[in-house]
Design an enzyme around this catalytic site. Structure first.
Site, PDB file in Angstrom:
ATOM      1  N   LYS A  22       0.824  -1.200   0.000  1.00 18.44           N
ATOM      2  CA  LYS A  22       0.000   0.000   0.000  1.00 18.44           C
ATOM      3  C   LYS A  22       0.865   1.259   0.000  1.00 18.44           C
ATOM      4  O   LYS A  22       0.626   2.199  -0.762  1.00 18.44           O
ATOM      5  CB  LYS A  22      -0.922  -0.027   1.221  1.00 18.44           C
ATOM      6  CG  LYS A  22      -1.747   1.231   1.431  1.00 18.44           C
ATOM      7  CD  LYS A  22      -1.272   1.992   2.652  1.00 18.44           C
ATOM      8  CE  LYS A  22      -2.205   3.169   2.940  1.00 18.44           C
ATOM      9  NZ  LYS A  22      -1.630   4.078   3.949  1.00 18.44           N
ATOM     10  N   ASN A  23       1.879   1.302   0.860  1.00 14.61           N
ATOM     11  CA  ASN A  23       2.685   2.515   0.992  1.00 14.61           C
ATOM     12  C   ASN A  23       3.505   2.808  -0.258  1.00 14.61           C
ATOM     13  O   ASN A  23       3.829   3.971  -0.527  1.00 14.61           O
ATOM     14  CB  ASN A  23       3.599   2.419   2.220  1.00 14.61           C
ATOM     15  CG  ASN A  23       2.823   2.524   3.522  1.00 14.61           C
ATOM     16  OD1 ASN A  23       1.756   3.130   3.569  1.00 14.61           O
ATOM     17  ND2 ASN A  23       3.342   1.916   4.572  1.00 14.61           N
ATOM     18  N   CYS A 117      -5.375   8.780   8.629  1.00 12.27           N
ATOM     19  CA  CYS A 117      -5.598   8.381  10.020  1.00 12.27           C
ATOM     20  C   CYS A 117      -5.191   9.493  10.976  1.00 12.27           C
ATOM     21  O   CYS A 117      -4.193  10.183  10.767  1.00 12.27           O
ATOM     22  CB  CYS A 117      -4.783   7.116  10.332  1.00 12.27           C
ATOM     23  SG  CYS A 117      -5.266   5.672   9.368  1.00 12.27           S
ATOM     24  N   ARG A 122       1.089  15.722  12.144  1.00  8.21           N
ATOM     25  CA  ARG A 122       1.822  15.148  11.019  1.00  8.21           C
ATOM     26  C   ARG A 122       2.217  16.281  10.080  1.00  8.21           C
ATOM     27  O   ARG A 122       1.677  16.434   8.990  1.00  8.21           O
ATOM     28  CB  ARG A 122       0.958  14.103  10.293  1.00  8.21           C
ATOM     29  CG  ARG A 122       0.432  13.041  11.225  1.00  8.21           C
ATOM     30  CD  ARG A 122      -0.535  12.085  10.550  1.00  8.21           C
ATOM     31  NE  ARG A 122       0.129  10.992   9.896  1.00  8.21           N
ATOM     32  CZ  ARG A 122      -0.497   9.988   9.299  1.00  8.21           C
ATOM     33  NH1 ARG A 122      -1.804   9.939   9.285  1.00  8.21           N
ATOM     34  NH2 ARG A 122       0.176   9.023   8.704  1.00  8.21           N
ATOM     35  N   PRO A 123       3.148  17.117  10.520  1.00  6.89           N
ATOM     36  CA  PRO A 123       3.517  18.299   9.727  1.00  6.89           C
ATOM     37  C   PRO A 123       4.227  17.913   8.432  1.00  6.89           C
ATOM     38  O   PRO A 123       4.825  16.839   8.326  1.00  6.89           O
ATOM     39  CB  PRO A 123       4.464  19.063  10.654  1.00  6.89           C
ATOM     40  CG  PRO A 123       5.036  18.018  11.566  1.00  6.89           C
ATOM     41  CD  PRO A 123       3.940  17.008  11.762  1.00  6.89           C
ATOM     42  N   ILE A 124       4.150  18.825   7.446  1.00  3.99           N
ATOM     43  CA  ILE A 124       4.838  18.592   6.175  1.00  3.99           C
ATOM     44  C   ILE A 124       5.930  19.642   5.973  1.00  3.99           C
ATOM     45  O   ILE A 124       6.267  19.975   4.851  1.00  3.99           O
ATOM     46  CB  ILE A 124       3.855  18.571   4.997  1.00  3.99           C
ATOM     47  CG1 ILE A 124       3.102  19.900   4.866  1.00  3.99           C
ATOM     48  CG2 ILE A 124       2.878  17.414   5.116  1.00  3.99           C
ATOM     49  CD1 ILE A 124       2.344  20.026   3.559  1.00  3.99           C
ATOM     50  N   ASP A 125       6.478  20.128   7.085  1.00  2.86           N
ATOM     51  CA  ASP A 125       7.497  21.175   6.988  1.00  2.86           C
ATOM     52  C   ASP A 125       8.738  20.703   6.244  1.00  2.86           C
ATOM     53  O   ASP A 125       9.366  21.491   5.523  1.00  2.86           O
ATOM     54  CB  ASP A 125       7.872  21.693   8.381  1.00  2.86           C
ATOM     55  CG  ASP A 125       8.362  20.589   9.305  1.00  2.86           C
ATOM     56  OD1 ASP A 125       7.653  19.574   9.452  1.00  2.86           O
ATOM     57  OD2 ASP A 125       9.455  20.735   9.872  1.00  2.86           O
ATOM     58  N   GLN A 126       9.102  19.429   6.387  1.00  2.00           N
ATOM     59  CA  GLN A 126      10.290  18.928   5.690  1.00  2.00           C
ATOM     60  C   GLN A 126      10.043  18.824   4.183  1.00  2.00           C
ATOM     61  O   GLN A 126      10.958  19.035   3.381  1.00  2.00           O
ATOM     62  CB  GLN A 126      10.720  17.575   6.261  1.00  2.00           C
ATOM     63  CG  GLN A 126      11.135  17.614   7.728  1.00  2.00           C
ATOM     64  CD  GLN A 126      12.292  18.556   7.970  1.00  2.00           C
ATOM     65  OE1 GLN A 126      13.394  18.379   7.438  1.00  2.00           O
ATOM     66  NE2 GLN A 126      12.063  19.591   8.769  1.00  2.00           N
ATOM     67  N   ASP A 306       3.816   0.909  12.052  1.00  2.00           N
ATOM     68  CA  ASP A 306       2.624   0.334  11.432  1.00  2.00           C
ATOM     69  C   ASP A 306       2.343  -1.097  11.890  1.00  2.00           C
ATOM     70  O   ASP A 306       1.299  -1.669  11.548  1.00  2.00           O
ATOM     71  CB  ASP A 306       2.748   0.364   9.902  1.00  2.00           C
ATOM     72  CG  ASP A 306       2.403   1.728   9.325  1.00  2.00           C
ATOM     73  OD1 ASP A 306       2.004   2.623  10.088  1.00  2.00           O
ATOM     74  OD2 ASP A 306       2.542   1.905   8.098  1.00  2.00           O
ATOM     75  N   ARG A 398      -8.832   0.998   3.586  1.00  2.00           N
ATOM     76  CA  ARG A 398      -7.828   1.884   3.005  1.00  2.00           C
ATOM     77  C   ARG A 398      -6.523   1.154   2.704  1.00  2.00           C
ATOM     78  O   ARG A 398      -5.787   1.558   1.797  1.00  2.00           O
ATOM     79  CB  ARG A 398      -7.509   3.048   3.962  1.00  2.00           C
ATOM     80  CG  ARG A 398      -8.607   4.108   4.058  1.00  2.00           C
ATOM     81  CD  ARG A 398      -8.133   5.289   4.897  1.00  2.00           C
ATOM     82  NE  ARG A 398      -6.822   5.719   4.452  1.00  2.00           N
ATOM     83  CZ  ARG A 398      -5.744   5.777   5.237  1.00  2.00           C
ATOM     84  NH1 ARG A 398      -5.808   5.446   6.500  1.00  2.00           N
ATOM     85  NH2 ARG A 398      -4.598   6.177   4.745  1.00  2.00           N
TER      86      ARG A 398
END
Length: 421
Positions: A22-23, A117, A122-126, A306, A398
């Site tokens: 999935k990932n 989920c 869950r930041p996306i700063d990077q 996970d 999902r």
């Protein structure tokens, strides 16, 4: 409302085959937008996240044809749209890969903030740091992410923390950039290697995937016109390995890569289980209740977050007291409240939980709080005495293809029913 009715108390026996990862799939599908032509993707897991991804690609102008349940062809040659539907991208986390792909292809992108989920911040700063280093201007407002660039220029990028999403997104953004991009402190997960292998098959020049330094030499175009098979899902394989241990069962798991599961294998052996590897299959069985064990989740090749809820189920019935330290997501222990309804004795405190092993669980109505929690609660229902009703199946759909059918093949008494709200 869909729910599972699980009548538990029986060990699992038999063989099952693992689906595609999935990932990897949810990153490879946006990556197909970079190809100036067609590609065929095989071993694609037939799950809701994949179906939504395909719907988004179609809305952007890609032509998608399903060859069978697990194989598609994608023709991205006519894609010019750079605004992804906000209502669709907000449904799952991996929609942020559209940013890197569309920024690279169209030099412009607008995507709704990703959903998925609820596991905490869950930041996306990077991700943004990487895009800006490549020369993009990024704006986050009104629930959207907008990015644009006249030209993307290769550069050196150091990730302040190991991030799977940022590593993949920067790879996608830099594949067609001018010059060489270097990602330092890159994540090493198998699906990162799979995305790099897919892009290289289509004409990219990515080196070092699977190590902490990845180099991407920009190319003029990706031509495609070839096929790629997605790597087997290590998390699905690990889920069934832990189901064997928790149920005192005996399972042969086919179509998996054992080296991706080394950390789990070590823990299963520590817990008194047995593991035999034979090529692309793993034989897992247990003769008694699991032994206690301590777990700390870490980026690959450490113990994967996970698989934390699934091993938590096994530890809930282990001999002795176990401790799990969750170093990735602060809200990963939501499932423990549901296990406690079934008779478990778990005390979560922040990123740590203490599991006092009990002899057995008892069936109860429980709710999946996220994808992996849902898989864990299926295992809990299978090993519990009596009947368990599991709700919120959309989380499970999902990420797991035909999971109830696979468990039924192993002897589980599990039925999906539709209940009126």
């Amino acid at each position: 409302m869909n729910k599972y009715i699980i009548n538990g108390g029986k060990p699992l026996y038999g063989e099952i085959e693992i689906s595609g990862a999935k990932n990897a799939a949810v990153a490879i599908l946006p990556a197909a937008l970079l190809i100036n032509g067609k590609c065929t993707i095989e071993n694609l897991p037939n799950i809701s996240d994949v179906k939504i991804s395909c719907d988004i690609l179609s809305k952007l102008g890609a032509k998608i044809e399903w060859i069978n349940n697990n194989t598609i062809t994608i023709d991205s040659s006519s894609v010019t749209e750079f605004k992804a539907p906000v209502d669709m991208t907000s449904k799952f986390r991996a929609s942020y890969y559209l940013i890197g792909a569309l920024l690279s292809r169209c030099k412009n992108v607008e995507v709704g903030l990703p959903g998925g989920c609820n596991l905490g911040a869950r930041p996306i700063d990077q991700h943004i740091k990487g895009f800006e280093a490549l020369g993009a201007t990024v704006n986050v407002s009104n629930g959207k992410i907008q990015a644009s660039a006249k030209n993307l220029q290769g550069t050196s990028i150091y990730l302040d923390m190991v991030s799977v999403g940022a590593t993949i997104n920067i790879m996608l953004a830099s594949v067609l950039a001018n010059g060489t991009t270097t990602i330092d402190n890159a994540a090493k997960e198998p699906h990162i290697v799979d995305v790099a292998n897919f892009l290289n098959t289509m004409g990219a020049d990515i080196r070092g995937a699977g190590t902490d330094v990845i180099k991407i030499n920009g190319v003029k175009e990706l031509k495609g016109n070839t096929s790629y098979s997605i790597v087997p899902d290590q998390i699905e394989a690990g889920t069934f390995m832990l189901a064997a241990i928790a149920s005192k069962g005996d399972i042969i798991i086919k179509n998996c890569i054992s080296e991706h599961l080394d950390c789990l294998t070590a823990k299963i052996i520590e817990m008194g289980g047995h593991v035999e590897e034979d090529g692309d299959q793993i034989h897992v069985w247990a003769d008694s209740r699991p032994n206690k064990a301590n777990i700390k989740t870490l980026p690959y090749p450490g113990f994967p977050t996970d698989l934390q809820p699934q091993i938590g189920v096994a530890l809930s019935i282990a001999n002795g007291t176990s401790i799990i330290n969750e170093s990735i997501w602060e809200s990963r222990f939501q499932y423990t409240n549901e296990l406690n309804k079934m008779g478990a004795k778990i005390s979560p405190q922040g990123k740590t939980a203490i599991f006092e092993g009990v002899e057995k669980l008892s069936g109860a109505p429980v709710y999946a709080t996220d994808l992996r929690a849902g898989a864990a609660l299926i295992i809990a229902g299978i090993i519990a005495e009596g009947t368990t009703e599991l709700y919120n199946l959309s989380h499970i759909d999902r990420g797991y293809e035909n999971i109830e059918e696979k468990f039924r093949k192993l002897g589980a008494n599990i039925t999906r029913v539709i209940e009126e709200d």
